[in-house]
Design an enzyme around this catalytic site. Structure first.
Site, short mmCIF file in Angstrom:
data_model
loop_
_atom_site.label_atom_id
_atom_site.label_comp_id
_atom_site.label_asym_id
_atom_site.label_seq_id
_atom_site.Cartn_x
_atom_site.Cartn_y
_atom_site.Cartn_z
CG ASN A 7 -1.79 1.18 1.36
OD1 ASN A 7 -1.74 2.11 0.54
ND2 ASN A 7 -2.62 1.21 2.39
NE ARG A 90 -4.81 3.01 -1.20
CZ ARG A 90 -4.55 4.18 -0.65
NH1 ARG A 90 -3.39 4.41 -0.08
NH2 ARG A 90 -5.45 5.13 -0.67
CG HIS A 179 -8.71 7.24 0.92
ND1 HIS A 179 -8.93 8.57 1.15
CD2 HIS A 179 -7.36 7.09 0.81
CE1 HIS A 179 -7.78 9.22 1.19
NE2 HIS A 179 -6.80 8.35 0.97
CG HIS A 207 -9.09 7.14 4.74
ND1 HIS A 207 -8.73 5.81 4.86
CD2 HIS A 207 -7.95 7.79 4.40
CE1 HIS A 207 -7.45 5.68 4.60
NE2 HIS A 207 -6.94 6.87 4.31
CG ASN A 210 0.18 13.00 3.57
OD1 ASN A 210 0.33 14.07 4.16
ND2 ASN A 210 0.75 12.73 2.41
N GLY A 211 -3.60 11.99 2.91
CA GLY A 211 -4.72 12.26 2.01
C GLY A 211 -5.99 11.94 2.78
NE ARG A 240 -3.15 14.62 -2.48
CZ ARG A 240 -3.66 13.45 -2.11
NH1 ARG A 240 -4.96 13.22 -2.18
NH2 ARG A 240 -2.87 12.51 -1.67
CG PHE A 283 -2.67 16.22 10.53
CD1 PHE A 283 -2.48 16.04 9.17
CD2 PHE A 283 -3.82 16.89 10.95
CE1 PHE A 283 -3.40 16.51 8.24
CE2 PHE A 283 -4.74 17.37 10.03
CZ PHE A 283 -4.53 17.18 8.67
N GLY A 332 -7.21 10.29 11.64
CA GLY A 332 -8.50 9.91 12.22
C GLY A 332 -8.36 8.99 13.42
CG ASN A 334 -2.82 7.49 15.49
OD1 ASN A 334 -2.76 6.67 16.41
ND2 ASN A 334 -2.65 7.16 14.23
CD GLU A 385 -6.43 1.94 3.04
OE1 GLU A 385 -5.52 2.22 3.84
OE2 GLU A 385 -6.71 2.63 2.06
#
Ligand code: ADP
Length: 398
Positions: A7, A90, A179, A207, A210-211, A240, A283, A332, A334, A385
């Site tokens: 992934n 993925r 995702h 989700h 980072n994205g 982004r 983050f 989401g 952490n 995933e």
């Protein structure tokens, strides 16, 4: 049967070697901070955690390190690559070139190359991953598993852009989402946790990594999602911009002397949390800077939380009610403060967080973080995933 799942994300690369008899990972790990200083591989096997600090300038370096670790005398779990039956990769974007899981061959990789610009931060990384694995394990069967598959159920009025309909037909420009394996997995896990059938539930899955993308899931089927034709759309992300007035892009290109391609690169790589804060796309770095009263880091986090809140509110309207909100992925799972920022002040809509439960550290299990009085259940669910990808790969080989 053992399946290696790769992934490759924009700044991280996760892998698992999954034994399909038990659906358990015999080894798993994460390469972090790919392309930024401080690269690190965390490899878990034999009940131990092995940490290797090594600069990871690109995804090829990361995958090479993973394969070395999997066959390592001490940390490894296979004597040789022969013990790995297949590899599932993925892939973020499929366009309309692929609608379902597909076997890797030269033809598929040619198509992959043609659509790589659909997700400029991810599809090229996936191609590097596939090519590196094909080199090391030329006889191995491999599958491409697409994030877009779960979003195929969106109705036309949700997935189409208001452009000339003939142009949509001709160029297949529409919302595809991303995702999908993660949204599918956590929506399924939420139903199991709540002891309900997926058909009985209205769920919003967030989700956030980072994205980031947010989906509305009605009766187990995706009915809308925040990402669009590419993963550039929706909420602001690590680097982004998320949604932006297209005319502002033209204006910026003109003022900054950027070509359109340069403008897109700017929106994908230099905006979002990084652009607003001027601190970092990560983050953890942003939270630390905000604690030290860095106003722009605080502003970036406020913008992220505000946009996520708007999606939650609009998807409640789309679903005509709500049973559950799920948080997953790096941020989401952490970052309690971000979850609070998104769902605060929503008591009028039946959403009340229990801040004590919300503050508990992520231990890799499902956490219910809503208060008893909350009509809507709020869950933190570690995404998997990789398991979805392994199942899809095994099904394709069968
Ligand atoms: P992607 O797969 O899109 O690269 P992830 O889902 O791995 O992204 O999420 C990366 C983001 O999650 C980073 O911004 C990082 O700061 C945050 N993150 C990851 N792990 C943690 C953690 N243990 N604590 C706080 N934040 C985390």
């Amino acid at each position: 049967m053992k399946i290696l799942v790769i992934n490759a994300g924009s700044s991280s690369l996760k892998y698992q070697l999954i034994d399909m008899a038990t659906e358990e990972a015999v080894a798993k790990g994460t390469c972090e901070r790919i392309g930024i200083a401080g690269g690190k591989l965390t490899h878990k096997a034999h009940g131990k955690t092995y940490e290797i600090e090594k600069e990871l300038p690109d995804h090829t370096e990361a995958i090479s390190l993973v394969l070395k670790e999997l066959t390592d005398q001490e940390a490894g779990v296979v004597a040789s690559m022969d013990e790995i039956d297949a590899v599932g990769h993925r892939v973020v974007a499929s366009g309309e070139a692929f609608t379902k899981t597909t076997l890797v061959d030269d033809g598929a990789m040619k198509l992959m190359d043609e659509i790589k610009d659909l997700a400029p931060l991810h599809n090229p990384a996936a191609i590097l991953g596939v090519n590196a694995c094909r080199k090391v394990m030329p006889d191995k069967k491999m599958a491409l598993v697409f994030d877009t598959s779960f979003h195929q159920t969106m109705p036309d009025y949700a997935k189409l852009y208001a452009i000339d309909y003939d142009d949509y037909k001709k160029y297949q420009v529409r919302r595809y989402g991303a995702h999908g394996t993660s949204h599918k997995f956590v929506a399924g896990e939420a139903a199991k946790y709540l002891k309900k059938k997926p058909e009985e539930l209205k769920i919003i899955t967030c989700h956030l990594g980072n994205g980031s993308s947010i989906s509305a899931v009605d009766g187990g089927k995706c009915v809308d999602t925040s990402m669009g034709f590419t993963p550039l759309a929706g909420v602001p992300m690590g680097t982004r911009s998320g949604d932006i007035d297209f005319a502002a892009v033209e204006y910026l290109c003109h003022k900054k002397g950027m070509t359109f391609d340069e403008g897109l690169n700017y929106l994908n790589k230099k905006c979002g949390m990084l652009g607003v804060s001027g601190v970092s796309s990560d983050f953890r770095d942003l939270s630390a800077a905000a604690k030290q009263k860095n106003d722009r880091a605080r502003l970036a986090l406020d913008m992220f939380e505000y946009d996520c809140k708007k999606y939650v509110g609009s998807y409640m309207a789309v679903l005509g009610g709500l049973d559950c909100v799920v948080f997953t992925a790096g941020v989401g799972e952490n970052t309690p403060a971000v979850r609070t920022g998104i769902l605060s002040n929503m008591e009028a809509f039946g959403i009340v967080l229990d801040e004590t439960k919300n503050a508990l550290p992520n231990d890799g299990t499902i956490h219910e973080i809503s208060a008893k009085s909350s009509k809507v259940k709020v869950l933190v669910i570690p995404t998997n995933e990789e398991l979805v990808i392994a199942r899809e790969t095994a099904a394709l080989l069968a």
